[in-house]
Write an enzyme that holds these catalytic residues in place. Structure first.
Site, mmCIF file in Angstrom:
data_model
loop_
_atom_site.group_PDB
_atom_site.id
_atom_site.type_symbol
_atom_site.label_atom_id
_atom_site.label_comp_id
_atom_site.label_asym_id
_atom_site.label_seq_id
_atom_site.Cartn_x
_atom_site.Cartn_y
_atom_site.Cartn_z
ATOM 1 N N GLU A 1 47.440 12.255 -6.319
ATOM 2 C CA GLU A 1 46.240 12.411 -5.515
ATOM 3 C C GLU A 1 45.372 11.155 -5.470
ATOM 4 O O GLU A 1 44.763 10.841 -4.438
ATOM 5 C CB GLU A 1 45.407 13.585 -6.030
ATOM 6 C CG GLU A 1 45.968 14.959 -5.713
ATOM 7 C CD GLU A 1 47.056 15.420 -6.674
ATOM 8 O OE1 GLU A 1 47.603 16.518 -6.471
ATOM 9 O OE2 GLU A 1 47.367 14.665 -7.622
ATOM 10 N N HIS B 1 43.788 27.080 -10.175
ATOM 11 C CA HIS B 1 44.008 27.280 -8.743
ATOM 12 C C HIS B 1 42.890 28.094 -8.087
ATOM 13 O O HIS B 1 43.061 28.575 -6.972
ATOM 14 C CB HIS B 1 45.343 27.993 -8.491
ATOM 15 C CG HIS B 1 46.547 27.222 -8.917
ATOM 16 N ND1 HIS B 1 46.957 27.139 -10.233
ATOM 17 C CD2 HIS B 1 47.431 26.462 -8.211
ATOM 18 C CE1 HIS B 1 48.047 26.393 -10.315
ATOM 19 N NE2 HIS B 1 48.353 25.970 -9.109
#
Length: 658
Positions: free
Chosen positions: A397, A464
């Protein structure tokens, strides 16, 4: 030191001498000014000039270079007027950062130089993005990016090299191995014999170069550049050199053994090259003296110009106005023709229509190409836009966000999909220290949208399910958008992509397939910073955003006797304080409802703002309702307890009864 001129003419040899002499003479002047207290900080590149000079001499003037703070030869090699460099170092207005950043922490599009940030690693990913843009343009350009041996231990180094190799990007990765990372020697930094050996792990061509030999640097890089133009690929270059001064002047060099200093002093790149040219009849004593005099005259005259400049005077409006690149919102009205679609369809449609509208837009993310993304938002995009614009990324990322910045620098719009908002933590540094600060530091836009699938309610657990908007609303320079409805999601995402500033665009996963709405089929925009008043009442103001808006609507539907203004913020930065204050002044009571945990959430700031600006209108204390101050758990019973849905109705009624 053995010099091989190959096919270089005398004029080319002398040009390289002029290029390498100039930064050396400037450095010597800077050391005098440091001792006189006229320059506050200096990172010396004495002993390393051949690398900066050689790289810059090889690249065309329109090819980007990303230097570090010991690469004065890059800046002089691009013929930046010296008075501007001196102004930059003194924090004067003719510098490049308006006094906001020091030394070489700046960039300039005029000279195609992109400056560093102190975190070092992200600039490697920026080079990837610039090179990707060049590859998309098919212009045959090469990008060069500098780093030191110390920064090769950073994760960004590995991420950037991996991306460049996988995407076959024409990047020269320049490692200046100068022996020490501040005071830490190389044997305490890595265990491989040569850093160039790391190239094998990425399937990347690599070379070890004598960084003190200007002709070896120039000749090898000239060959590589010609080869990379025909066969675009990254190349890892380890330049063996040495830092003859301290990390910066204040730190000194006492930690370096004297015999090491003596050994490298013999290898001085300027003196050895001068000796070679003189012995071979290319450089005469008279020409050398004249060149010294010419450069020193330029230095003295430029210093006089910089010294004569007034000190910068603080301007509050200018400081605040430069945090973001000015952007005039383009209103595109919705059509009458509508379709009943889900939240997720609105996002997908916005991306499709925006990519049609902006043929310089690129979307990047994990599994977004043929697979269509974790949530299938980009399903079919490859067939429509091609793999050049819909790019699968490795799991890295940080480098992907940095590459987005590089794309922006080189004329593209970047859209980065985080597979889950939680994963943005590994890309946090370039967002808050690079994207957010670039315009403020040197007026360079960061045309990057980071899409953030977020939120709980799906029993996905601590990694998540976070809604982490508060990580970014705190950071000046970022815009943060968080819609609750398909209509808003489409219009606000369109605007976010149009906006040249960095935008964090939050998309609540639980809303993706559960919320439907009549949405105009055409492309339209909604301005950022404007809240939506969903319900009107006079008893209380409910302020919310994201999924909590729907929870508030459910509560009001169960309690029709409650007369409430329900304000959906939609945008958290910029924040619609005008709408907030107007509603609070009308109702006299306010409750702020967020899904994020309580402490440090945006509800706290909104509460403080209301207390400071609307205190005399309040009939009760400002109430905040939020999730527990714990990580979000997995099992349904624990997640239900964590989320504020079960507490809001009671807290609302208590506020009304106050």
């Amino acid at each position: 030191m053995i010099f091989d001129r190959k096919n270089l003419t005398d004029n080319q040899l002398l040009d390289l001498y002029k290029r390498i002499l100039k930064p050396r003479l400037i450095e010597e002047k800077m050391l005098i000014l440091i001792r006189q207290g006229k320059v506050s900080k200096w990172f010396s590149g004495i002993g390393q000039e051949a690398i900066s000079v050689g790289v810059t001499a090889v690249l065309d003037s329109d090819e980007y270079i990303l230097p570090m703070h010991r690469n004065l030869g890059v800046f002089t090699g691009r013929d930046i007027p010296l008075y501007r460099l001196f102004s930059q170092w003194q924090g004067k207005v003719n510098g490049f950062t308006k006094g906001r950043d020091r030394s070489f922490h700046f960039g300039t599009q005029q000279y195609k130089i992109i400056g560093m940030i102190s975190h070092l690693g992200p600039q490697l990913g920026v080079a990837d993005g610039i090179a990707l843009a060049n590859k998309l343009k098919k212009n045959g350009k090469v990008t060069a990016v500098f780093t030191g041996e110390g920064a090769t231990s950073e994760g960004d180094f590995h991420e950037a090299l991996n991306i460049a190799s996988v995407w076959e990007l024409p990047v020269m990765f320049v490692i200046e191995n100068n022996g020490y990372g501040l005071s830490t020697p190389t044997n305490e930094q890595y265990r491989c014999e040569n850093l160039a050996d790391k190239g094998k792990g990425y399937g990347m061509e690599s070379h070890i170069v004598d960084g003190n030999n200007i002709l070896e640097v120039f000749n090898l890089l000239s060959e590589l550049k010609a080869s990379m133009k025909k066969n675009p690929r990254p190349v890892l270059l380890e330049f063996k050199t040495f830092r003859m001064r301290g990390h910066e002047e204040a730190s000194g060099t006492k930690y370096v053994p004297q015999e090491l200093m003596d050994m490298w002093a013999i290898k001085d790149p300027v003196e050895n090259y001068r000796k070679y040219l003189t012995e071979n009849g290319v450089l005469t004593t008279d020409f050398d003296a004249a060149l010294h005099a010419e450069i020193k005259k330029d230095i003295d005259e430029s210093l006089a110009i910089a010294n004569a400049e007034p000190e910068i005077e603080a301007s509050l409006s200018e400081e605040l106005n430069d945090v973001y690149k000015p952007y005039v919102f383009e209103q595109v009205n919705p059509s009458e023709e509508k379709e009943n679609i889900r939240f997720i369809d609105a996002i997908s449609t916005s991306l499709r229509q925006s990519m049609k509208r902006h043929d310089n837009s690129v979307i990047m993310g994990q599994d977004i190409a043929e697979y269509g993304g974790a949530f299938k938002i980009t399903d079919g995009f490859v067939a429509q836009f091609g793999k050049e614009r819909v790019i699968n990324t490795p799991i890295c990322e940080s480098a992907v966000v940095s590459a987005g910045m590089g794309l922006s620098i080189n004329g593209y719009k970047a859209i980065v999909e985080m597979q889950f908002a939680d994963f943005v933590s590994t890309g946090f540094n370039p967002i808050v220290n690079l994207l957010a600060k670039s315009h403020y530091r040197w007026l360079e836009k960061a045309d990057v949208v980071v899409r953030m699938p977020c939120g709980g309610g799906t029993q996905a657990g601590p990694f998540h399910s976070q809604t982490n908007e508060a990580w970014f609303t705190k950071t000046p320079g970022l815009k943060v958008v968080y819609p609750a409805f398909p209509y808003d999601a489409k219009g606000l995402l369109n605007t976010s992509i149009n906006d040249p500033n960095p935008v964090l665009f939050f998309e609540h996963k639980q809303l993706y397939r559960s919320v439907y709405q009549e949405v105009p089929k055409n492309y339209y925009t909604i301005p950022l910073g404007k809240a939506a008043l969903l319900k009107e009442g006079n008893q209380v103001t409910i302020i919310s955003f994201g999924a909590a808006v729907h929870w508030a609507l459910d509560t009001l539907a169960k309690n029709p006797e409650i007369s409430a203004d329900l304000l959906d913020l939609r945008t958290l930065q910029p924040l619609d304080t005008e709408a907030i204050f107007a509603s609070v002044k009308k109702t006299g009571r306010v409750i702020i409802y967020q899904e994020d945990s309580m402490f440090g959430g945006i509800a706290s700031d909104i509460s403080a703002m209301i207390m400071e600006n609307c205190f005399k209108y309040l009939d009760a204390p400002v109430k905040r309702v939020a999730s527990l101050d714990s990580p979000i758990p997995f099992t349904k019973a624990l997640e239900d307890q964590y989320l504020p849905k079960g507490r809001f109705e009671n807290d609302l009624k208590e506020l009304l009864a106050y």
